[in-house]
Design a protein around this motif. Structure first.
Motif, mmCIF file in Angstrom:
data_model
loop_
_atom_site.group_PDB
_atom_site.id
_atom_site.type_symbol
_atom_site.label_atom_id
_atom_site.label_comp_id
_atom_site.label_asym_id
_atom_site.label_seq_id
_atom_site.Cartn_x
_atom_site.Cartn_y
_atom_site.Cartn_z
ATOM 1 N N ILE A 94 23.574 7.932 23.798
ATOM 2 C CA ILE A 94 24.040 6.900 24.735
ATOM 3 C C ILE A 94 24.139 5.588 23.974
ATOM 4 O O ILE A 94 23.177 5.156 23.325
ATOM 5 C CB ILE A 94 23.084 6.747 25.932
ATOM 6 C CG1 ILE A 94 23.039 8.030 26.760
ATOM 7 C CG2 ILE A 94 23.514 5.576 26.806
ATOM 8 C CD1 ILE A 94 22.078 7.974 27.942
ATOM 9 N N ILE A 96 26.028 1.526 24.269
ATOM 10 C CA ILE A 96 26.658 0.589 25.199
ATOM 11 C C ILE A 96 27.944 -0.026 24.638
ATOM 12 O O ILE A 96 28.779 -0.520 25.399
ATOM 13 C CB ILE A 96 25.657 -0.517 25.598
ATOM 14 C CG1 ILE A 96 26.053 -1.132 26.942
ATOM 15 C CG2 ILE A 96 25.505 -1.557 24.498
ATOM 16 C CD1 ILE A 96 24.959 -1.951 27.599
ATOM 17 N N CYS A 119 29.151 6.319 26.953
ATOM 18 C CA CYS A 119 29.215 4.867 26.804
ATOM 19 C C CYS A 119 28.577 4.209 28.031
ATOM 20 O O CYS A 119 29.071 4.357 29.154
ATOM 21 C CB CYS A 119 30.659 4.399 26.645
ATOM 22 S SG CYS A 119 30.800 2.647 26.234
ATOM 23 N N GLY A 120 27.491 3.512 27.813
ATOM 24 C CA GLY A 120 26.801 2.849 28.906
ATOM 25 C C GLY A 120 25.406 2.456 28.472
ATOM 26 O O GLY A 120 25.055 2.514 27.291
ATOM 27 N N SER A 121 24.587 2.068 29.433
ATOM 28 C CA SER A 121 23.209 1.696 29.168
ATOM 29 C C SER A 121 22.314 2.929 29.207
ATOM 30 O O SER A 121 22.536 3.838 30.004
ATOM 31 C CB SER A 121 22.723 0.681 30.215
ATOM 32 O OG SER A 121 21.340 0.433 30.081
ATOM 33 N N THR A 142 21.732 -4.337 29.680
ATOM 34 C CA THR A 142 21.958 -3.493 30.855
ATOM 35 C C THR A 142 23.192 -3.980 31.621
ATOM 36 O O THR A 142 23.295 -3.799 32.828
ATOM 37 C CB THR A 142 20.736 -3.509 31.794
ATOM 38 O OG1 THR A 142 20.455 -4.865 32.180
ATOM 39 C CG2 THR A 142 19.510 -2.916 31.120
ATOM 40 N N ARG A 144 26.141 -2.889 31.487
ATOM 41 C CA ARG A 144 27.002 -1.775 31.891
ATOM 42 C C ARG A 144 26.154 -0.781 32.678
ATOM 43 O O ARG A 144 24.944 -0.696 32.489
ATOM 44 C CB ARG A 144 27.615 -1.076 30.664
ATOM 45 C CG ARG A 144 28.601 -1.910 29.880
ATOM 46 C CD ARG A 144 29.116 -1.121 28.675
ATOM 47 N NE ARG A 144 29.994 -1.918 27.837
ATOM 48 C CZ ARG A 144 31.315 -1.995 28.009
ATOM 49 N NH1 ARG A 144 31.895 -1.302 28.964
ATOM 50 N NH2 ARG A 144 32.043 -2.751 27.210
ATOM 51 N N PRO A 145 26.782 0.017 33.550
ATOM 52 C CA PRO A 145 26.012 1.024 34.291
ATOM 53 C C PRO A 145 25.352 2.011 33.341
ATOM 54 O O PRO A 145 25.839 2.242 32.233
ATOM 55 C CB PRO A 145 27.076 1.719 35.159
ATOM 56 C CG PRO A 145 28.208 0.751 35.230
ATOM 57 C CD PRO A 145 28.204 0.011 33.928
ATOM 58 N N ASP A 146 24.237 2.585 33.777
ATOM 59 C CA ASP A 146 23.624 3.600 32.927
ATOM 60 C C ASP A 146 24.503 4.845 32.901
ATOM 61 O O ASP A 146 25.369 5.041 33.752
ATOM 62 C CB ASP A 146 22.194 3.918 33.378
ATOM 63 C CG ASP A 146 22.123 4.746 34.652
ATOM 64 O OD1 ASP A 146 22.618 5.883 34.655
ATOM 65 O OD2 ASP A 146 21.554 4.257 35.644
ATOM 66 N N SER A 147 24.279 5.688 31.900
ATOM 67 C CA SER A 147 25.162 6.830 31.642
ATOM 68 C C SER A 147 24.676 8.139 32.250
ATOM 69 O O SER A 147 25.334 9.172 32.089
ATOM 70 C CB SER A 147 25.312 7.023 30.124
ATOM 71 O OG SER A 147 25.998 5.941 29.551
ATOM 72 N N ASP A 150 27.041 10.098 34.689
ATOM 73 C CA ASP A 150 28.162 10.735 33.990
ATOM 74 C C ASP A 150 27.714 12.002 33.265
ATOM 75 O O ASP A 150 28.475 12.974 33.169
ATOM 76 C CB ASP A 150 28.783 9.763 32.983
ATOM 77 C CG ASP A 150 29.500 8.606 33.658
ATOM 78 O OD1 ASP A 150 29.861 8.741 34.847
ATOM 79 O OD2 ASP A 150 29.691 7.570 33.002
#
Length: 204
Positions: A94, A96, A119-121, A142, A144-147, A150
């Motif tokens: 993961i 960001i 791609c994310g937190s 943080t 971006r939304p956590d992954s 997804d």
């Protein structure tokens, strides 16, 4: 819950040819990264990848992990996640920064490594208070939304998590892992000149 320290005994076996090629290519890609992105993503600093590989190889051969799911928090250009996959772990990274995820995916494809990048937190929803304790630590983001949605996985689904905490971030990473990882999961962290630490989450 608490974290128990495990004494690392990294393997001294010769590096397999495929891993040696991967590590050599990693150095070239890091040089390319420095030339292109260093000014815009200054917080990215690579681990000692051979040292990490030897530690992961020992963890795998010693069967210290409860299973084979591996997660890298802040995977950068994907080198550690790829090394874990080469050792037989079901590896996910993961990251960001979208530009780094693109490099990681290209790197994995070039070496035919089966690894997934998101791609994310890596800070799961609801765990932001742990990050807030970092004070002036601004690069543990943080925004971006956590992954995990997804990935259709949660931090507690992983048997081993790897992170390279920036100076001042170490306890934040430990607290985050203790909060959201499964009992029995391993946390492997790289601490620059101080080397690697391995801890297991256990019940008090």
């Amino acid at each position: 819950m608490r974290l128990n320290e495990i004494e690392l005994q990294p393997t001294r076996a010769p590096i397999p040819d495929a891993v040696a090629k991967l590590l050599a290519d990693a150095q070239l890609r890091l040089q390319q990264y420095d030339a292109k992105y260093q000014a815009s993503i200054p917080a990215f600093v690579p681990s000692d990848f051979e040292q990490v590989y030897r530690a992961l190889a020992w963890i795998e051969s010693s069967q210290l992990a409860a299973g084979h799911r591996f997660l890298e928090w802040g995977s950068g250009i994907g080198i550690v996640a790829c090394l874990a996959a080469e050792l037989g772990f079901d590896a996910i990274g993961i990251e960001i920064e979208p530009a780094l995820v693109e490099i990681a995916e290209s790197f994995a494809a070039a070496h035919d490594v089966d690894v997934e990048f998101a791609c994310g937190s890596y800070v799961p929803r609801g765990a932001e208070p742990f990050v807030d304790t970092a004070g002036e630590v601004t690069w543990l983001r943080t925004d971006r939304p956590d992954s995990y949605a997804d990935l259709d996985l949660e931090p507690e689904d992983f048997d081993i998590i790897y992170a390279y905490p920036w100076p001042g971030e170490e306890q934040v990473i430990f607290d985050l892992f203790e909060s959201c990882a499964a009992v029995g999961a391993l946390l492997l962290t790289f601490h620059s000149q101080d080397g690697l630490r391995l801890q297991r989450k256990v019940r008090r």
